[in-house]
Enzyme design. Structure first.
Site, PDB file in Angstrom:
ATOM      1  N   GLU A  29      36.336  45.661  39.627  1.00  0.00           N
ATOM      2  CA  GLU A  29      37.533  46.867  39.342  1.00  0.00           C
ATOM      3  C   GLU A  29      35.726  48.154  39.950  1.00  0.00           C
ATOM      4  O   GLU A  29      35.361  47.971  38.598  1.00  0.00           O
ATOM      5  CB  GLU A  29      37.855  46.159  38.581  1.00  0.00           C
ATOM      6  CG  GLU A  29      39.025  47.622  38.640  1.00  0.00           C
ATOM      7  CD  GLU A  29      40.763  47.887  37.716  1.00  0.00           C
ATOM      8  OE1 GLU A  29      40.211  46.119  37.119  1.00  0.00           O
ATOM      9  OE2 GLU A  29      41.216  48.070  37.873  1.00  0.00           O
ATOM     10  N   ASN A  74      43.685  47.276  38.401  1.00  0.00           N
ATOM     11  CA  ASN A  74      44.752  48.823  37.920  1.00  0.00           C
ATOM     12  C   ASN A  74      44.928  50.042  39.411  1.00  0.00           C
ATOM     13  O   ASN A  74      45.957  50.400  39.305  1.00  0.00           O
ATOM     14  CB  ASN A  74      45.170  48.840  36.096  1.00  0.00           C
ATOM     15  CG  ASN A  74      45.602  47.575  35.434  1.00  0.00           C
ATOM     16  OD1 ASN A  74      46.472  46.977  36.576  1.00  0.00           O
ATOM     17  ND2 ASN A  74      45.904  47.914  35.069  1.00  0.00           N
ATOM     18  N   ASN A 174      47.799  44.477  43.528  1.00  0.00           N
ATOM     19  CA  ASN A 174      47.656  44.574  42.093  1.00  0.00           C
ATOM     20  C   ASN A 174      48.694  44.114  41.229  1.00  0.00           C
ATOM     21  O   ASN A 174      49.240  45.112  40.943  1.00  0.00           O
ATOM     22  CB  ASN A 174      46.907  45.047  41.666  1.00  0.00           C
ATOM     23  CG  ASN A 174      46.208  44.446  40.241  1.00  0.00           C
ATOM     24  OD1 ASN A 174      45.502  43.397  40.176  1.00  0.00           O
ATOM     25  ND2 ASN A 174      46.602  45.268  39.493  1.00  0.00           N
ATOM     26  N   GLU A 175      49.787  43.392  40.217  1.00  0.00           N
ATOM     27  CA  GLU A 175      50.589  43.251  38.867  1.00  0.00           C
ATOM     28  C   GLU A 175      50.912  43.973  39.454  1.00  0.00           C
ATOM     29  O   GLU A 175      51.486  44.969  38.601  1.00  0.00           O
ATOM     30  CB  GLU A 175      49.216  43.170  37.897  1.00  0.00           C
ATOM     31  CG  GLU A 175      48.635  42.286  37.656  1.00  0.00           C
ATOM     32  CD  GLU A 175      47.196  42.549  37.067  1.00  0.00           C
ATOM     33  OE1 GLU A 175      47.883  43.696  35.505  1.00  0.00           O
ATOM     34  OE2 GLU A 175      46.892  41.565  35.591  1.00  0.00           O
ATOM     35  N   TYR A 246      44.430  36.345  30.877  1.00  0.00           N
ATOM     36  CA  TYR A 246      43.111  36.399  30.413  1.00  0.00           C
ATOM     37  C   TYR A 246      43.009  35.233  28.654  1.00  0.00           C
ATOM     38  O   TYR A 246      44.296  35.555  28.489  1.00  0.00           O
ATOM     39  CB  TYR A 246      42.533  37.981  29.963  1.00  0.00           C
ATOM     40  CG  TYR A 246      42.641  38.654  31.035  1.00  0.00           C
ATOM     41  CD1 TYR A 246      41.036  38.315  31.119  1.00  0.00           C
ATOM     42  CD2 TYR A 246      43.297  39.031  31.937  1.00  0.00           C
ATOM     43  CE1 TYR A 246      41.349  39.271  32.471  1.00  0.00           C
ATOM     44  CE2 TYR A 246      43.306  40.130  32.451  1.00  0.00           C
ATOM     45  CZ  TYR A 246      42.097  40.328  33.238  1.00  0.00           C
ATOM     46  OH  TYR A 246      41.606  40.590  34.352  1.00  0.00           O
ATOM     47  N   GLU A 294      42.104  36.933  38.723  1.00  0.00           N
ATOM     48  CA  GLU A 294      41.312  37.138  37.583  1.00  0.00           C
ATOM     49  C   GLU A 294      41.833  36.039  36.807  1.00  0.00           C
ATOM     50  O   GLU A 294      43.203  35.848  36.110  1.00  0.00           O
ATOM     51  CB  GLU A 294      42.041  38.388  37.179  1.00  0.00           C
ATOM     52  CG  GLU A 294      42.513  39.726  38.465  1.00  0.00           C
ATOM     53  CD  GLU A 294      43.018  40.763  37.718  1.00  0.00           C
ATOM     54  OE1 GLU A 294      43.414  40.967  36.416  1.00  0.00           O
ATOM     55  OE2 GLU A 294      43.624  41.745  38.363  1.00  0.00           O
ATOM     56  N   GLN A 348      35.369  40.411  35.101  1.00  0.00           N
ATOM     57  CA  GLN A 348      35.253  40.669  35.875  1.00  0.00           C
ATOM     58  C   GLN A 348      33.543  40.346  35.865  1.00  0.00           C
ATOM     59  O   GLN A 348      33.106  39.897  35.212  1.00  0.00           O
ATOM     60  CB  GLN A 348      35.061  42.161  35.883  1.00  0.00           C
ATOM     61  CG  GLN A 348      36.825  43.083  35.961  1.00  0.00           C
ATOM     62  CD  GLN A 348      36.632  44.453  35.948  1.00  0.00           C
ATOM     63  OE1 GLN A 348      36.146  45.111  36.617  1.00  0.00           O
ATOM     64  NE2 GLN A 348      37.694  44.526  35.978  1.00  0.00           N
TER      65      GLN A 348
HETATM   66  O1  AHR Z   1      40.946  43.176  34.721  1.00  0.00           O
HETATM   67  C1  AHR Z   1      41.121  43.559  34.480  1.00  0.00           C
HETATM   68  C2  AHR Z   1      42.456  44.185  34.692  1.00  0.00           C
HETATM   69  O2  AHR Z   1      43.390  43.064  34.194  1.00  0.00           O
HETATM   70  C3  AHR Z   1      42.783  44.326  36.044  1.00  0.00           C
HETATM   71  O3  AHR Z   1      43.473  45.964  36.329  1.00  0.00           O
HETATM   72  C4  AHR Z   1      44.398  44.403  36.061  1.00  0.00           C
HETATM   73  O4  AHR Z   1      44.560  44.029  37.128  1.00  0.00           O
HETATM   74  C5  AHR Z   1      44.625  42.972  34.845  1.00  0.00           C
HETATM   75  O5  AHR Z   1      45.929  43.788  33.711  1.00  0.00           O
END
Ligand code: AHR
Length: 499
Positions: A29, A74, A174-175, A246, A294, A348
């Site tokens: 990203e 994002n 995305n999201e 995450y 992700e 990432q």
């Molecule tokens: O990977 C970091 C961020 O985490 C990304 O931009 C977003 O999609 C997620 O919230």
């Protein structure tokens, strides 16, 4: 420390599914120092003629990424892809509102394509569903995938790229469930927009596969209703549903943290059920799979506002042994759920939420770098449904869980297999019997292990190889049985060959 006993039963006819190569993907990203100073760093003595970091590319090749998702995240939801193509000296410098950073646009879609070629990975692009329109999404597919003779394909040619990129995988936003997202929508509005965007994109190129935004994580108030509604709206135009997650040891409760596979499996199971429900509800013959595009440990590096500078140090985690053992479980889950999970991208690949970090003239790899590399290079063919008998470990969050977390693969073509085992106990080793239930004759050719006594142990610039995978003596098998002692806090990979 106790030494306990366990058994792993393996039968190469007890298959779960073929393992999609796309499970070994990454995500890059425009955030922090992932692109600038990570991938692209023309001022570094380690850069090639394109400005790409040679050391980073070598490490990424070593990790054998199959696919890289780009450009966000994002960032995507405020990004105009046209800013990043054409002559570099005419590209605008913009404020990136998502990460409050300055975006120079010196790296864009065409540079990304070159970079993917350099590391032998397929590209997975994303279209902006925040400030972006369905028209701009369609134009981007035309720019990338149409041969010539139209406005957008000819613009690509004018930019010096005669052949189409033929990008196959496209994320539609995305999201979009997240209130933090630029242009956030509710599920129905997003589902309708995504449906129309994907329709146009597939009219541009019927070969493409689209990925619909699912929930940003399993803690969202709208989870899993968001997924159901968005899928209902866009089912026939969707090939994959995106999952993001995450993990972290927020409460410094290592026993629970080391049982994170339970959460990962629950997340997949819920979304698999949602897919089945929507398919049945729509009386559809079409299938949609999961794309975990992700995933990573993320809880220490919490700097997220860029202070309006270029390439700020954002979300730079330092991963330790326990984080590596969580990554190993995550990848075990990928194999155990390979019937429904077909894409996964670690978020990432460098510097930002990543297991390797650059300085101008060097690169440091965290323990989890080696875990990913083990899976991506060795999990091939079919995943196997192994049966495990092991003692239990008590945890606050998940009650009692098996001491061993296991997955396995077998490739009929090469007659090679791999067993991946995490001993999640912090205190006890376990003598583990490996028992082949089919009649095949196998030998274990190689074994590697990553382990330590301190779950918080890290690699640093002075001791960069404190926690890495090391070759260990391979256990001998006799008549399909053998045993190995697995130390506490360990990840072990056994490579086997039919004889
Ligand atoms: O990977 C970091 C961020 O985490 C990304 O931009 C977003 O999609 C997620 O919230």
């Amino acid at each position: 420390m106790l030494n306990l006993n366990a058994q792993i039963f393996i039968d190469k006819n007890r298959k779960i599914s073929s393992i999609s190569p796309l499970l070994f993907g990454g995500f890059a990203e425009h955030m922090g120092r992932c692109v600038y100073e990570g991938i692209y760093d023309p001022k570094s003595p380690l850069a090639d003629a394109n400005g790409f970091r040679n050391d980073v590319m070598e490490a990424l090749r070593d990790q054998a990424y199959s696919v890289i998702r780009y450009p966000g995240g994002n960032f995507l939801s405020g990004y105009n892809w046209l800013d990043g193509v054409g002559p570099k000296n005419q590209r605008p410098v913009r404020r990136d509102l998502a990460w409050q950073s300055i975006e120079t646009n010196q790296f864009g879609t065409n540079e990304f394509m070159n970079f993917c070629k350099e590391i032998n990975a397929d590209p997975m692009l994303a279209v902006n569903m925040g400030t972006g329109s369905i028209q701009s999404a369609s134009d981007m597919v035309e720019y990338c995938n149409v041969q010539e003779g139209t406005y957008w394909s000819d613009l690509r040619k004018k930019h010096g790229i005669p052949q189409p990129h033929n990008v196959r995988y496209w994320c539609v936003g995305n999201e979009m469930d997240g209130p933090w997202q630029i242009g956030h929508l509710d599920a129905e509005a997003y589902g309708k927009k995504a449906h129309e965007a994907a329709k146009m994109m597939k009219w541009q190129d019927p070969q493409i596969k689209t990925i619909l935004c699912g929930s940003s994580n399993d803690k969202m108030d709208t989870y899993p209703e968001w997924d159901r509604v968005a899928l209902e709206m866009a089912w026939e135009q969707t090939d994959y549903l995106s999952m993001h997650y995450y993990a972290g040891n927020h409460e410094n409760d290592t026993d629970s943290y080391l049982a994170s596979a339970v959460s990962f499996e629950n997340f997949v199971d819920t979304l698999e059920g949602t897919l089945q429900y929507v398919k049945a509800n729509r009386r559809s013959n079409h299938d949609v799979y999961l794309s975990w595009d992700e995933w990573q440990v993320w809880y220490k590096g919490d700097q997220m506002e860029g202070g309006w500078v270029e390439a700020p140090h954002l979300a730079e985690e330092v991963y330790n042994l326990e984080d590596a053992l969580v990554v190993a479980q995550w990848m075990n889950v990928f194999l155990r759920k390979s019937h429904i999970l077909k894409i996964a991208c670690v978020a990432q690949i460098v510097n930002t939420i990543a297991w390797m970090r650059t300085k101008s003239d060097g690169l440091l790899k965290d323990p989890s770098y080696y875990v990913f590399k083990s899976f991506s290079n060795h999990a091939r063919g079919e995943s196997l449904d192994v049966q495990v008998n092991a003692p239990l470990v008590e945890t606050k969050k998940y009650d009692a869980v098996s001491m061993l977390d296991v997955s396995a693969s077998f490739d009929v073509a090469t007659q090679q297999g791999t067993i991946f085992v995490v001993n999640r106990s912090r205190s006890d080793s376990v003598t583990t019997e490996l028992i082949w239930q089919d009649d095949s004759q196998v030998k274990i050719e190689n074994a590697w292990q990553l382990s330590g006594t301190d779950p918080k142990a890290v690699n640093d610039w002075d001791t960069p190889e404190r926690v890495i995978t090391k070759s260990i003596p391979a256990p001998t098998l006799s008549e399909g049985r053998g045993a190995i002692i697995l130390p506490p806090l360990s990840f072990t990979m056994l490579k086997l060959q039919s004889i």
